[in-house]
Design an enzyme around this catalytic site. Sequence first.
Site, mmCIF file in Angstrom:
data_model
loop_
_atom_site.group_PDB
_atom_site.id
_atom_site.type_symbol
_atom_site.label_atom_id
_atom_site.label_comp_id
_atom_site.label_asym_id
_atom_site.label_seq_id
_atom_site.Cartn_x
_atom_site.Cartn_y
_atom_site.Cartn_z
ATOM 1 C CG HIS A 191 -0.300 0.099 2.528
ATOM 2 N ND1 HIS A 191 0.163 1.282 3.058
ATOM 3 C CD2 HIS A 191 -0.037 -0.854 3.461
ATOM 4 C CE1 HIS A 191 0.680 1.070 4.252
ATOM 5 N NE2 HIS A 191 0.578 -0.234 4.525
ATOM 6 C CB CYS B 158 1.935 -3.390 5.187
ATOM 7 S SG CYS B 158 0.294 -3.815 5.805
#
Length: 422
Positions: A316, A334
Amino acid sequence: MSAFRRFGLAAATAAILVPLTSCDTGEPVQRAAPQPAPPAQTLELTPAAEQKDLPVSAEIGITVANASVRTVAMADAKGRLIPGRLRPGGASWVPDRPLDYKGRYSVTVTATDGRRAITKSTSFSTMAEPQRQVGTGMYLFDDYTYGVAMPVVVEFSEQIPESARAQVESRLFVTTTPAQPGVWHWMSGRQVTYRAPEYWKPGTVLSVRAALKGVPMGGGRFGDDDRKATAKIADEKLELVVKNSNKHIEVFRDGKKVKSMPVSLGKASTPSSSGTMVIMDKQESTIFDTTGEPGDQYRVAIQYAQRLTWGGEFIHSAPWSVGDQGNRNVSHGCLNVSHGNAVWLFQNTHVGDPVTVKGTGVKLEPGNGFTAWDMSWKEFIKGSALPVPEDLREPNKSAVSPSPSPSASASPVAPSPSGTVN
């Protein structure tokens, strides 16, 4: 259900000409020797006539000798024909749709050896709708385009016991154009996944039928519905490789590296998983909310998020960590990239593209996402509840047989948007 055996018709015996002497003239004449009678044909059907309370997933078992099946006609109580097709190998005939609860059906099957025909009929009725039904879902949408690593994933709302898995698996049909082999693997009692030995060929058309309505699933439970989908695999093979050693994501298109971008992975206390994952979902904007969960508590708006695991690992946009990207790991697991790189990835990737992370020291957990590609083919086929054909045990020798899986709409289960950040 009965096995369906076909035997090649015995080759016709050539007429043997035997010289005989005429009573009147003494001249030899020729007469054909008697030919043996053709082998007897047999045809047997299941269910037997007048059976009652069968599941609405009932199939017509066919056992035939010295002939081959020519037609199968099934009709309901009003005389309406039910379409269907033979399984590969002809073990049974499968209706194209589930039968009706409390319905009555008649079936007529004709087989022939090319000269003679034999016909048998049967009839049966189906059970009332069961009270205990297992919810089913399929992660495949009609008319969508997916990446080359997209597995077919079927999930269940309750555990399927090992004793029922073979029957459930036998009702999962996949066809691919061009033909490519594949096998189902039970990740757990609540999820079964299908893949081929290698990634799908770009441009493949993938048709799936999870024909589970009325299928017995153990403990007096039955499947809730039939689900179908026909989707396409992208015309290009896109792969992402993430290396912790240099903290970069490398993007390969059809085997050629087209982009490299810096990344920050999970910090020591919340490391990213190493292994081959698959992009499961894409959201241009979403909320990561970990309030009420163990560890750090936060609620943050995120842009250009692509889910990799159920545990909350995403690729992201993370503009707050641009200075760390390519240098050190600071996220909660992440893969952080800049806003511009996140936009580029979002615009170029598909759900179903493979993402391989290397060197984090923490192994991807089986079932934490679409993890079918994080094991060898030899390991994967061990998870099938059905015997794996010999030609599928050796990937380079495999071939796909057609299956009764017409295309239709799907009812997939959507992943949740919750996850981790930074």
